[in-house]
Design a protein around this motif. Structure first.
Motif, PDB file in Angstrom:
ATOM      1  N   ARG A  36       8.331   7.573   6.369  1.00 32.65           N
ATOM      2  CA  ARG A  36       9.146   7.856   7.556  1.00 32.65           C
ATOM      3  C   ARG A  36       9.410   6.524   8.251  1.00 32.65           C
ATOM      4  O   ARG A  36       8.506   5.709   8.395  1.00 32.65           O
ATOM      5  CB  ARG A  36       8.414   8.805   8.489  1.00 32.65           C
ATOM      6  N   PHE A  37      10.652   6.346   8.686  1.00 27.34           N
ATOM      7  CA  PHE A  37      10.998   5.058   9.288  1.00 27.34           C
ATOM      8  C   PHE A  37      11.969   5.225  10.441  1.00 27.34           C
ATOM      9  O   PHE A  37      12.673   6.225  10.553  1.00 27.34           O
ATOM     10  CB  PHE A  37      11.583   4.107   8.236  1.00 27.34           C
ATOM     11  N   GLU A  38      11.962   4.208  11.297  1.00 30.39           N
ATOM     12  CA  GLU A  38      12.949   4.052  12.355  1.00 30.39           C
ATOM     13  C   GLU A  38      13.504   2.654  12.170  1.00 30.39           C
ATOM     14  O   GLU A  38      12.771   1.677  12.261  1.00 30.39           O
ATOM     15  CB  GLU A  38      12.315   4.203  13.729  1.00 30.39           C
ATOM     16  N   LEU A  39      14.803   2.563  11.899  1.00 28.99           N
ATOM     17  CA  LEU A  39      15.436   1.282  11.605  1.00 28.99           C
ATOM     18  C   LEU A  39      16.565   1.024  12.582  1.00 28.99           C
ATOM     19  O   LEU A  39      17.445   1.867  12.765  1.00 28.99           O
ATOM     20  CB  LEU A  39      15.984   1.288  10.172  1.00 28.99           C
ATOM     21  N   GLU A  40      16.513  -0.131  13.216  1.00 27.97           N
ATOM     22  CA  GLU A  40      17.596  -0.567  14.087  1.00 27.97           C
ATOM     23  C   GLU A  40      18.188  -1.828  13.472  1.00 27.97           C
ATOM     24  O   GLU A  40      17.461  -2.770  13.154  1.00 27.97           O
ATOM     25  CB  GLU A  40      17.083  -0.841  15.494  1.00 27.97           C
ATOM     26  N   LEU A  58      23.632  -8.576   2.105  1.00 29.01           N
ATOM     27  CA  LEU A  58      22.826  -7.887   3.086  1.00 29.01           C
ATOM     28  C   LEU A  58      22.043  -6.756   2.435  1.00 29.01           C
ATOM     29  O   LEU A  58      22.611  -5.779   1.977  1.00 29.01           O
ATOM     30  CB  LEU A  58      23.718  -7.338   4.197  1.00 29.01           C
ATOM     31  N   HIS A  59      20.722  -6.917   2.400  1.00 23.00           N
ATOM     32  CA  HIS A  59      19.858  -5.916   1.794  1.00 23.00           C
ATOM     33  C   HIS A  59      18.571  -5.845   2.595  1.00 23.00           C
ATOM     34  O   HIS A  59      17.980  -6.876   2.920  1.00 23.00           O
ATOM     35  CB  HIS A  59      19.546  -6.261   0.335  1.00 23.00           C
ATOM     36  N   PHE A  60      18.149  -4.622   2.919  1.00 24.98           N
ATOM     37  CA  PHE A  60      16.892  -4.448   3.641  1.00 24.98           C
ATOM     38  C   PHE A  60      16.105  -3.342   2.957  1.00 24.98           C
ATOM     39  O   PHE A  60      16.627  -2.272   2.670  1.00 24.98           O
ATOM     40  CB  PHE A  60      17.137  -4.063   5.105  1.00 24.98           C
ATOM     41  N   ALA A  61      14.832  -3.621   2.653  1.00 24.27           N
ATOM     42  CA  ALA A  61      13.990  -2.656   1.949  1.00 24.27           C
ATOM     43  C   ALA A  61      12.822  -2.251   2.821  1.00 24.27           C
ATOM     44  O   ALA A  61      12.147  -3.087   3.399  1.00 24.27           O
ATOM     45  CB  ALA A  61      13.475  -3.261   0.644  1.00 24.27           C
ATOM     46  N   MET A  62      12.621  -0.936   2.912  1.00 20.73           N
ATOM     47  CA  MET A  62      11.462  -0.372   3.601  1.00 20.73           C
ATOM     48  C   MET A  62      10.555   0.156   2.506  1.00 20.73           C
ATOM     49  O   MET A  62      10.945   1.045   1.759  1.00 20.73           O
ATOM     50  CB  MET A  62      11.901   0.763   4.534  1.00 20.73           C
ATOM     51  N   LEU A  63       9.387  -0.394   2.397  1.00 22.44           N
ATOM     52  CA  LEU A  63       8.501  -0.081   1.282  1.00 22.44           C
ATOM     53  C   LEU A  63       7.700   1.172   1.563  1.00 22.44           C
ATOM     54  O   LEU A  63       7.075   1.295   2.599  1.00 22.44           O
ATOM     55  CB  LEU A  63       7.559  -1.271   1.074  1.00 22.44           C
ATOM     56  N   GLY A  64       7.719   2.119   0.648  1.00 24.98           N
ATOM     57  CA  GLY A  64       6.909   3.326   0.763  1.00 24.98           C
ATOM     58  C   GLY A  64       5.786   3.243  -0.254  1.00 24.98           C
ATOM     59  O   GLY A  64       5.962   3.653  -1.381  1.00 24.98           O
ATOM     60  N   VAL A  65       4.631   2.727   0.144  1.00 25.36           N
ATOM     61  CA  VAL A  65       3.536   2.497  -0.803  1.00 25.36           C
ATOM     62  C   VAL A  65       2.877   3.790  -1.206  1.00 25.36           C
ATOM     63  O   VAL A  65       2.615   4.656  -0.499  1.00 25.36           O
ATOM     64  CB  VAL A  65       2.493   1.528  -0.191  1.00 25.36           C
ATOM     65  N   HIS A  92      10.183   0.289  12.062  1.00 31.41           N
ATOM     66  CA  HIS A  92       8.836   0.841  12.159  1.00 31.41           C
ATOM     67  C   HIS A  92       8.710   1.844  11.023  1.00 31.41           C
ATOM     68  O   HIS A  92       9.514   2.775  10.917  1.00 31.41           O
ATOM     69  CB  HIS A  92       8.628   1.520  13.510  1.00 31.41           C
ATOM     70  N   THR A  93       7.733   1.654  10.165  1.00 30.20           N
ATOM     71  CA  THR A  93       7.560   2.501   8.986  1.00 30.20           C
ATOM     72  C   THR A  93       6.161   3.108   8.977  1.00 30.20           C
ATOM     73  O   THR A  93       5.182   2.418   9.238  1.00 30.20           O
ATOM     74  CB  THR A  93       7.763   1.678   7.699  1.00 30.20           C
ATOM     75  N   ARG A  94       6.103   4.407   8.692  1.00 32.29           N
ATOM     76  CA  ARG A  94       4.829   5.107   8.509  1.00 32.29           C
ATOM     77  C   ARG A  94       4.849   5.703   7.114  1.00 32.29           C
ATOM     78  O   ARG A  94       5.776   6.406   6.749  1.00 32.29           O
ATOM     79  CB  ARG A  94       4.647   6.211   9.548  1.00 32.29           C
ATOM     80  N   THR A  95       3.806   5.391   6.350  1.00 30.70           N
ATOM     81  CA  THR A  95       3.726   5.916   4.990  1.00 30.70           C
ATOM     82  C   THR A  95       2.392   6.629   4.782  1.00 30.70           C
ATOM     83  O   THR A  95       1.414   6.351   5.470  1.00 30.70           O
ATOM     84  CB  THR A  95       3.872   4.796   3.933  1.00 30.70           C
ATOM     85  N   LEU A  96       2.390   7.506   3.832  1.00 32.73           N
ATOM     86  CA  LEU A  96       1.205   8.268   3.484  1.00 32.73           C
ATOM     87  C   LEU A  96       0.356   7.426   2.542  1.00 32.73           C
ATOM     88  O   LEU A  96       0.825   6.988   1.497  1.00 32.73           O
ATOM     89  CB  LEU A  96       1.640   9.560   2.792  1.00 32.73           C
ATOM     90  N   ASN A  97      -0.905   7.194   2.913  1.00 35.21           N
ATOM     91  CA  ASN A  97      -1.766   6.394   2.043  1.00 35.21           C
ATOM     92  C   ASN A  97      -2.440   7.286   0.996  1.00 35.21           C
ATOM     93  O   ASN A  97      -2.221   8.492   0.946  1.00 35.21           O
ATOM     94  CB  ASN A  97      -2.780   5.582   2.863  1.00 35.21           C
ATOM     95  N   GLU A  98      -3.277   6.710   0.174  1.00 36.82           N
ATOM     96  CA  GLU A  98      -3.929   7.436  -0.917  1.00 36.82           C
ATOM     97  C   GLU A  98      -4.853   8.551  -0.434  1.00 36.82           C
ATOM     98  O   GLU A  98      -5.152   9.477  -1.169  1.00 36.82           O
ATOM     99  CB  GLU A  98      -4.710   6.462  -1.809  1.00 36.82           C
ATOM    100  N   ASP A  99      -5.335   8.455   0.814  1.00 36.08           N
ATOM    101  CA  ASP A  99      -6.227   9.474   1.369  1.00 36.08           C
ATOM    102  C   ASP A  99      -5.474  10.632   2.013  1.00 36.08           C
ATOM    103  O   ASP A  99      -6.098  11.549   2.543  1.00 36.08           O
ATOM    104  CB  ASP A  99      -7.156   8.855   2.423  1.00 36.08           C
ATOM    105  N   GLY A 100      -4.148  10.553   2.037  1.00 34.14           N
ATOM    106  CA  GLY A 100      -3.360  11.608   2.667  1.00 34.14           C
ATOM    107  C   GLY A 100      -3.219  11.434   4.165  1.00 34.14           C
ATOM    108  O   GLY A 100      -2.955  12.387   4.883  1.00 34.14           O
ATOM    109  N   VAL A 127      -0.162   5.852   7.795  1.00 31.31           N
ATOM    110  CA  VAL A 127      -0.502   4.531   8.314  1.00 31.31           C
ATOM    111  C   VAL A 127       0.791   3.783   8.617  1.00 31.31           C
ATOM    112  O   VAL A 127       1.822   3.995   7.986  1.00 31.31           O
ATOM    113  CB  VAL A 127      -1.360   3.712   7.316  1.00 31.31           C
ATOM    114  N   ASP A 128       0.714   2.899   9.617  1.00 29.96           N
ATOM    115  CA  ASP A 128       1.860   2.056   9.958  1.00 29.96           C
ATOM    116  C   ASP A 128       1.954   0.919   8.966  1.00 29.96           C
ATOM    117  O   ASP A 128       0.938   0.315   8.603  1.00 29.96           O
ATOM    118  CB  ASP A 128       1.716   1.485  11.373  1.00 29.96           C
ATOM    119  N   GLU A 129       3.167   0.648   8.534  1.00 29.92           N
ATOM    120  CA  GLU A 129       3.410  -0.459   7.611  1.00 29.92           C
ATOM    121  C   GLU A 129       4.111  -1.582   8.370  1.00 29.92           C
ATOM    122  O   GLU A 129       5.045  -1.333   9.122  1.00 29.92           O
ATOM    123  CB  GLU A 129       4.297  -0.006   6.446  1.00 29.92           C
ATOM    124  N   LYS A 130       3.672  -2.785   8.150  1.00 24.75           N
ATOM    125  CA  LYS A 130       4.284  -3.955   8.785  1.00 24.75           C
ATOM    126  C   LYS A 130       5.204  -4.626   7.781  1.00 24.75           C
ATOM    127  O   LYS A 130       4.799  -4.951   6.672  1.00 24.75           O
ATOM    128  CB  LYS A 130       3.182  -4.917   9.231  1.00 24.75           C
TER     129      LYS A 130
END
Length: 184
Positions: free
Chosen positions: A130-134, A177-184, A149-157, A160-163
């Motif tokens: 889940r992300f909020e991108l401006e 122009l390319h922007f990637a939001m990583l979902g680990v 601001h990115t929140r991803t689901l970690n291995e424990d379910g 967590v906030d991703e920086k």
């Protein structure tokens, strides 16, 4: 004959309702006890979703569905991009995302020749991002700034906030122009 069908449905409907209630209780139980399994097996929502806001030269640009183009490969399950414009001018975008890999779209920006490419990479098919991108475009200065601001689901379910490293949040209009939001 019609009476038999009606009577059969009367018996079937309570049984189906009971199965639905059991399924929902099981999903609730699993989401509390083992969130990872819930997201892996039963999560009905979009696995990649977020809000995108665009500001060009200090003015908020209202976003519409036709401003976005899905760039996700056709062979991926859940590849359809859904775009819902919001009252504040932003847009909610989402992919169901049933496969691992890259989920990409392009955003057309008024006054720019090339669109901005946005992407989220899913390392597991059950991840949730889940992300909020401006996006702030300054055509006079020739710069693009991304605030994300990115929140991803970690291995424990757990979420967590991703920086996103600062060096990836700034670009110039003379580069692709390319922007990637990583979902680990």
């Amino acid at each position: 004959m019609k009476k038999k069908i009606t009577e059969g449905l009367r018996r079937l409907v309570p049984g189906l309702a009971a199965l639905l209630v059991l399924y929902l209780l099981f999903a609730l139980f699993l989401s509390v006890l083992h969130p990872r399994f819930f997201y892996h097996l039963l999560y009905p929502g979009a696995h990649v979703s977020g809000t995108v806001c665009l500001t060009v030269d200090g003015a908020r640009v209202p976003l519409h569905a036709e401003d976005f183009t899905n760039q996700t490969h056709e062979y991926m399950f859940g590849r359809r991009l859904r775009v819902r414009p919001r009252a504040d001018g932003s847009a909610k975008i989402a992919w169901r995302a049933g496969s691992y890999g890259s989920y990409d779209c392009s955003l057309r920006v008024p006054g720019l020749d090339e669109p901005i490419q946005l992407g989220v990479y899913q390392y597991n098919n059950w991840n949730v991002c889940r992300f909020e991108l401006e996006i702030l475009v300054d055509r006079e200065a020739g710069t693009v700034e991304y605030r994300c601001h990115t929140r991803t689901l970690n291995e424990d379910g757990r979420f967590v906030d991703e920086k996103i490293p600062e060096e990836y949040c700034h670009s110039s209009l003379d580069k692709p122009l390319h922007f990637a939001m990583l979902g680990v």
